[in-house]
Design a protein around this motif. Structure first.
Motif, PDB file in Angstrom:
ATOM      1  N   ILE A  23       7.172   1.861  -4.870  1.00 30.35           N
ATOM      2  CA  ILE A  23       7.366   1.749  -3.418  1.00 30.35           C
ATOM      3  C   ILE A  23       6.514   0.618  -2.843  1.00 30.35           C
ATOM      4  CG2 ILE A  23       6.983   2.934  -1.217  1.00 30.35           C
ATOM      5  CD1 ILE A  23       7.746   5.550  -2.709  1.00 30.35           C
ATOM      6  N   LEU A  24       5.277   0.512  -3.291  1.00 34.07           N
ATOM      7  CA  LEU A  24       4.416  -0.578  -2.822  1.00 34.07           C
ATOM      8  C   LEU A  24       5.018  -1.943  -3.154  1.00 34.07           C
ATOM      9  CD1 LEU A  24       0.886   0.773  -3.820  1.00 34.07           C
ATOM     10  CD2 LEU A  24       1.726   0.413  -1.489  1.00 34.07           C
ATOM     11  N   THR A  25       5.547  -2.067  -4.372  1.00 32.76           N
ATOM     12  CA  THR A  25       6.159  -3.326  -4.780  1.00 32.76           C
ATOM     13  C   THR A  25       7.383  -3.643  -3.931  1.00 32.76           C
ATOM     14  OG1 THR A  25       5.340  -3.116  -7.052  1.00 32.76           O
ATOM     15  CG2 THR A  25       7.243  -4.548  -6.705  1.00 32.76           C
ATOM     16  N   LYS A  26       8.198  -2.625  -3.646  1.00 33.72           N
ATOM     17  CA  LYS A  26       9.375  -2.825  -2.797  1.00 33.72           C
ATOM     18  C   LYS A  26       8.982  -3.258  -1.391  1.00 33.72           C
ATOM     19  CE  LYS A  26      12.602   0.359  -5.075  1.00 33.72           C
ATOM     20  NZ  LYS A  26      13.353   1.641  -4.925  1.00 33.72           N
ATOM     21  N   LYS A  27       7.805  -2.836  -0.947  1.00 33.00           N
ATOM     22  CA  LYS A  27       7.316  -3.202   0.375  1.00 33.00           C
ATOM     23  C   LYS A  27       6.700  -4.596   0.402  1.00 33.00           C
ATOM     24  CE  LYS A  27       6.466   1.414   2.279  1.00 33.00           C
ATOM     25  NZ  LYS A  27       7.259   1.183   3.521  1.00 33.00           N
ATOM     26  N   GLY A  28       6.691  -5.260  -0.738  1.00 36.89           N
ATOM     27  CA  GLY A  28       6.219  -6.631  -0.778  1.00 36.89           C
ATOM     28  C   GLY A  28       4.799  -6.826  -1.258  1.00 36.89           C
ATOM     29  N   TYR A  29       4.157  -5.745  -1.711  1.00 37.11           N
ATOM     30  CA  TYR A  29       2.800  -5.862  -2.217  1.00 37.11           C
ATOM     31  C   TYR A  29       2.802  -6.404  -3.652  1.00 37.11           C
ATOM     32  CZ  TYR A  29       0.830  -3.191   1.694  1.00 37.11           C
ATOM     33  OH  TYR A  29       0.430  -2.771   2.934  1.00 37.11           O
ATOM     34  N   PHE A 102       4.781   7.871   2.693  1.00 33.39           N
ATOM     35  CA  PHE A 102       5.951   7.331   1.988  1.00 33.39           C
ATOM     36  C   PHE A 102       7.025   8.389   1.725  1.00 33.39           C
ATOM     37  CE2 PHE A 102       3.187   3.910  -0.333  1.00 33.39           C
ATOM     38  CZ  PHE A 102       3.060   3.222   0.855  1.00 33.39           C
ATOM     39  N   GLU A 105      10.603   7.355   1.573  1.00 36.63           N
ATOM     40  CA  GLU A 105      10.930   6.205   0.730  1.00 36.63           C
ATOM     41  C   GLU A 105      11.585   6.661  -0.575  1.00 36.63           C
ATOM     42  OE1 GLU A 105      10.500   3.162   1.714  1.00 36.63           O
ATOM     43  OE2 GLU A 105       9.237   3.488   3.488  1.00 36.63           O
TER      44      GLU A 105
END
Length: 279
Positions: A23-29, A102, A105
């Motif tokens: 989820i963090l990666t999908k959010k651009g992190y 989240f 998400e």
């Protein structure tokens, strides 16, 4: 934006935060994990994090998520601390996502890594070994393990049902290497995943290998004894739980009788599952 996620623990503990990483990666992190790097190699292959490290990083991060009660680790205004064990009877993944806001998400129910191995897709059963069942007879605590005789009886039943069977052993099962001849010893999670992907069926306990099998999409039967499946069940959509409902989960203060791991009862429940009915 860079994010650091700190999670120490075993393979199962590590796998259960993969949805957070995704989820963090999908959010651009750009996600870095601080933990046991070997347990996060599969997250790297799935694209859920950029890298995993063993030592405390020196670089700066805009967000730090620490799965620990120790608030001295990576302290700062941008640090979020999460108790690794939920205070309520809630699935551990839902608990983590709720703590981070989240809960709405989406995340993968099957770990998308088969393409990385250049092997068959999990769903392509025609390329799997014919009727192969892999059994993992251990876990991170002997308190969660049935008597070894149960697994020998299970192997006999599976073979009589038309399955090819072998046991998968790791560091927690070193004492079983000489006792179980029909076995493969593996430590590397990537190699374990490659081996599991050959199976049509997996049977194991509440362990990291069981979490991995289910997450890979392999039809899995997971035996819970003194731990709670409502809290600790794996990620996936193709697993079944064996659990004695006659008493509450009592781990780590396990009772001496351990009725929840009675060999005869476990085998009877497994025999009743339709997963054994061949097409």
């Amino acid at each position: 934006m860079k994010a650091l996620v700190c999670r120490m623990g075993g393979l199962g503990d590590s796998i259960l935060i993969y949805p957070v990483l995704e989820i963090l990666t999908k959010k651009g992190y750009e996600v870095t994990v601080w933990g046991n790097p070997e347990y996060f190699r599969l997250a790297e292959k799935a694209g859920f994090c950029k890298k995993a490290i063993f030592y405390e990083p020196k670089e700066e991060f805009g967000l730090k998520i620490i799965f620990s009660q120790n608030r001295e680790i990576l302290s700062g205004d941008n640090s979020i601390y999460i108790n690794p064990v939920p205070e309520e009877q809630i699935w551990i993944v839902d608990y983590y996502l709720k703590k981070l806001g989240f809960q709405n998400e989406g995340f993968s129910k099957t770990l998308p890594i088969a393409h990385s191995f250049r092997v068959f897709k999990v769903q392509d059963s025609k390329k799997k070994d014919n009727n192969l069942c892999i059994i993992h007879p251990g876990s991170g605590s002997k308190k969660k393990n049935p008597d070894l005789i149960f697994f020998f009886e299970l192997e006999r039943f599976l073979k009589n049902s038309g399955f090819d069977v072998f046991f998968l052993l790791g560091p927690a099962e070193m004492e079983l290497v000489k006792k179980i001849k029909n076995s493969v010893y593996l430590e590397n999670p990537v190699e374990i995943a490659k081996t599991l992907l050959k199976a049509n069926l997996y049977i194991g306990l509440d362990s990291g290998v069981s979490h991995l099998s289910s997450y890979l999409g392999i039809p899995s039967i997971v035996i819970f004894g003194p731990t709670s499946p409502s809290v600790w069940h794996p990620i996936g959509e193709n697993f079944q739980i064996i659990w004695y409902e006659g008493c509450k989960a009592c781990f780590p203060d396990v009772c001496e009788g351990r009725k929840c791991l009675d060999s005869e009862s476990l085998l009877s429940k497994i025999k009743a599952l339709q997963i054994y009915q061949k097409a």
